[in-house]
Write an enzyme that holds these catalytic residues in place. Structure first.
Site, PDB file in Angstrom:
ATOM      1  N   CYS A  12       0.852  -1.177   0.000  1.00  0.00           N
ATOM      2  CA  CYS A  12       0.000   0.000   0.000  1.00  0.00           C
ATOM      3  C   CYS A  12       0.898   1.241   0.000  1.00  0.00           C
ATOM      4  O   CYS A  12       2.130   1.139   0.086  1.00  0.00           O
ATOM      5  CB  CYS A  12      -0.910   0.006   1.227  1.00  0.00           C
ATOM      6  SG  CYS A  12      -0.007   0.128   2.796  1.00  0.00           S
ATOM      7  N   HIS A  72       4.159   1.349  11.409  1.00  0.00           N
ATOM      8  CA  HIS A  72       3.076   1.296  12.390  1.00  0.00           C
ATOM      9  C   HIS A  72       3.174   2.410  13.429  1.00  0.00           C
ATOM     10  O   HIS A  72       2.269   2.567  14.257  1.00  0.00           O
ATOM     11  CB  HIS A  72       3.084  -0.055  13.113  1.00  0.00           C
ATOM     12  CG  HIS A  72       2.714  -1.206  12.233  1.00  0.00           C
ATOM     13  ND1 HIS A  72       3.594  -2.217  11.913  1.00  0.00           N
ATOM     14  CD2 HIS A  72       1.573  -1.496  11.593  1.00  0.00           C
ATOM     15  CE1 HIS A  72       2.996  -3.083  11.123  1.00  0.00           C
ATOM     16  NE2 HIS A  72       1.767  -2.674  10.913  1.00  0.00           N
ATOM     17  N   HIS A 122      -1.573  -5.173  18.976  1.00  0.00           N
ATOM     18  CA  HIS A 122      -0.909  -4.770  17.734  1.00  0.00           C
ATOM     19  C   HIS A 122      -0.121  -3.479  17.973  1.00  0.00           C
ATOM     20  O   HIS A 122      -0.590  -2.571  18.660  1.00  0.00           O
ATOM     21  CB  HIS A 122      -1.955  -4.544  16.635  1.00  0.00           C
ATOM     22  CG  HIS A 122      -1.376  -4.432  15.263  1.00  0.00           C
ATOM     23  ND1 HIS A 122      -0.792  -3.274  14.799  1.00  0.00           N
ATOM     24  CD2 HIS A 122      -1.269  -5.322  14.252  1.00  0.00           C
ATOM     25  CE1 HIS A 122      -0.370  -3.452  13.558  1.00  0.00           C
ATOM     26  NE2 HIS A 122      -0.638  -4.691  13.206  1.00  0.00           N
ATOM     27  N   GLU A 124       0.499  -0.910  16.156  1.00  0.00           N
ATOM     28  CA  GLU A 124      -0.191   0.307  15.730  1.00  0.00           C
ATOM     29  C   GLU A 124      -1.202   0.747  16.784  1.00  0.00           C
ATOM     30  O   GLU A 124      -1.293   1.936  17.131  1.00  0.00           O
ATOM     31  CB  GLU A 124      -0.909   0.079  14.393  1.00  0.00           C
ATOM     32  CG  GLU A 124      -1.694   1.307  13.929  1.00  0.00           C
ATOM     33  CD  GLU A 124      -2.592   1.036  12.739  1.00  0.00           C
ATOM     34  OE1 GLU A 124      -3.675   1.639  12.672  1.00  0.00           O
ATOM     35  OE2 GLU A 124      -2.206   0.224  11.864  1.00  0.00           O
ATOM     36  N   THR A 161      -6.054   1.269  11.338  1.00  0.00           N
ATOM     37  CA  THR A 161      -6.178   1.596   9.913  1.00  0.00           C
ATOM     38  C   THR A 161      -6.508   0.397   9.033  1.00  0.00           C
ATOM     39  O   THR A 161      -7.002   0.571   7.919  1.00  0.00           O
ATOM     40  CB  THR A 161      -4.884   2.254   9.393  1.00  0.00           C
ATOM     41  OG1 THR A 161      -3.783   1.365   9.600  1.00  0.00           O
ATOM     42  CG2 THR A 161      -4.622   3.566  10.115  1.00  0.00           C
ATOM     43  N   CYS A 189      -7.768   3.011   6.417  1.00  0.00           N
ATOM     44  CA  CYS A 189      -7.108   3.372   5.161  1.00  0.00           C
ATOM     45  C   CYS A 189      -7.962   2.919   3.979  1.00  0.00           C
ATOM     46  O   CYS A 189      -8.480   1.800   3.964  1.00  0.00           O
ATOM     47  CB  CYS A 189      -5.732   2.706   5.112  1.00  0.00           C
ATOM     48  SG  CYS A 189      -4.891   2.880   3.539  1.00  0.00           S
ATOM     49  N   SER A 217       1.182 -10.259  10.103  1.00  0.00           N
ATOM     50  CA  SER A 217       0.526  -9.095   9.507  1.00  0.00           C
ATOM     51  C   SER A 217      -0.981  -9.147   9.759  1.00  0.00           C
ATOM     52  O   SER A 217      -1.664 -10.067   9.307  1.00  0.00           O
ATOM     53  CB  SER A 217       0.793  -9.057   7.994  1.00  0.00           C
ATOM     54  OG  SER A 217      -0.090  -8.160   7.355  1.00  0.00           O
TER      55      SER A 217
END
Length: 279
Positions: A12, A72, A122, A124, A161, A189, A217
């Site tokens: 991305c 992240h 996570h 992020e 996101t 996102c 991931s």
């Protein structure tokens, strides 16, 4: 066999940007580290290590010099520690992640109880949470978890996101019943939504689906879950070496998608291997 490859499979915008910045930093520094893996692709992290980018997991382990901040992002506390040491910073935080951090800080500052849709462990999410530290914060990974949120006069809703829009919508419906005022920032996102819809489309047309990307991931794992719900013959793999010929018995159409942290060369290797199996 026919191969259907998702149009948006692979990197991305945020990952492309972070990867480019990391390789440029490696070329311009004699030794540099990243605080955590730059992206969730073990294979790409290994290539960066070959170029001298060392992964460290705590600010205290950063040697003097420069540090790359992963896509992240990092927690507000880690950023303060980095700045206190006067280190050179290559900030590869995804702009969408940074936006979620800013909204978390804004909602917290204005007195909202912050509801964050995401996976608590996570990196992020840990980073976003740290920017909302001045008030009540509730992390929910699924709509049923939102039922436990206590009633508040005002709630603010944001998301990791890479979350699905449907999950965000369902949590929003529940939050509406929990407060008098609900303020929502859609921090998902756009590439995530597009990628997930493409995955659904391919899964409906395929006898077998391959989802390529790091097992660590979150967005790749979510793609695999989406595809499995539609096509049970879905396999989440990291590399072409993990393919098994027996998976393809009776298969006419193979669907392939990949997470946002998956390099194009890994996708090409899988396609090449699938064609060899077909032949």
């Amino acid at each position: 066999m026919t191969i259907l490859l998702a149009r948006s499979a692979g990197f991305c915008f945020g990952v492309k940007r972070a990867t480019r910045m990391a390789f440029e930093a490696a070329d311009s520094h004699d030794g540099i580290c990243s605080l955590g893996p730059i992206i969730h692709s073990p294979q790409l992290v290994e290539k960066l290590e070959e170029k001298g980018v060392v992964v460290v997991h705590a600010v205290k382990d950063i040697p003097e010099g420069a540090v790359i901040i992963r896509s992240h992002g990092v927690t507000s506390g880690e950023l303060k520690e980095i700045n206190a040491r006067d280190l050179e910073v290559v900030d590869a935080t995804c702009p969408f992640v940074k936006s979620a951090q800013d909204y978390a800080a804004l909602l917290s500052r204005e007195g909202y109880g912050v509801v964050l849709v995401g996976e608590r462990e996570h990196p992020e999410v840990q980073g976003i949470l740290s920017y909302a530290a001045s008030g009540d914060v509730f992390v929910v990974a699924a709509p049923d978890e939102a039922e436990a949120i206590p009633r508040r006069k005002r709630l603010g809703l944001i998301a990791q996101t890479t979350q699905s829009f449907e999950t965000l919508r369902q949590v929003a419906d529940i939050c509406l019943k929990k407060c008098q005022e609900l303020r929502i920032f859609n921090t998902i996102c756009d590439a995530t939504s597009v990628r997930q819809e493409e995955a659904r489309e391919i899964a409906r047309k395929s006898d077998l689906v391959l989802v390529i990307g790091g097992f660590n991931s979150a967005n790749t794992t979510r793609l695999a879950q989406i595809c499995t719900e539609i096509q049970p013959r879905t396999h989440h793999i990291e590399t072409a070496e993990q393919l098994r010929a027996e998976w393809f018995q009776g298969v006419v159409t193979v669907g392939i998608t990949a997470g946002a942290s998956t390099p194009r060369w890994l996708i090409d290797e899988v396609i090449h291997r699938v064609r060899n199996i077909s032949n």
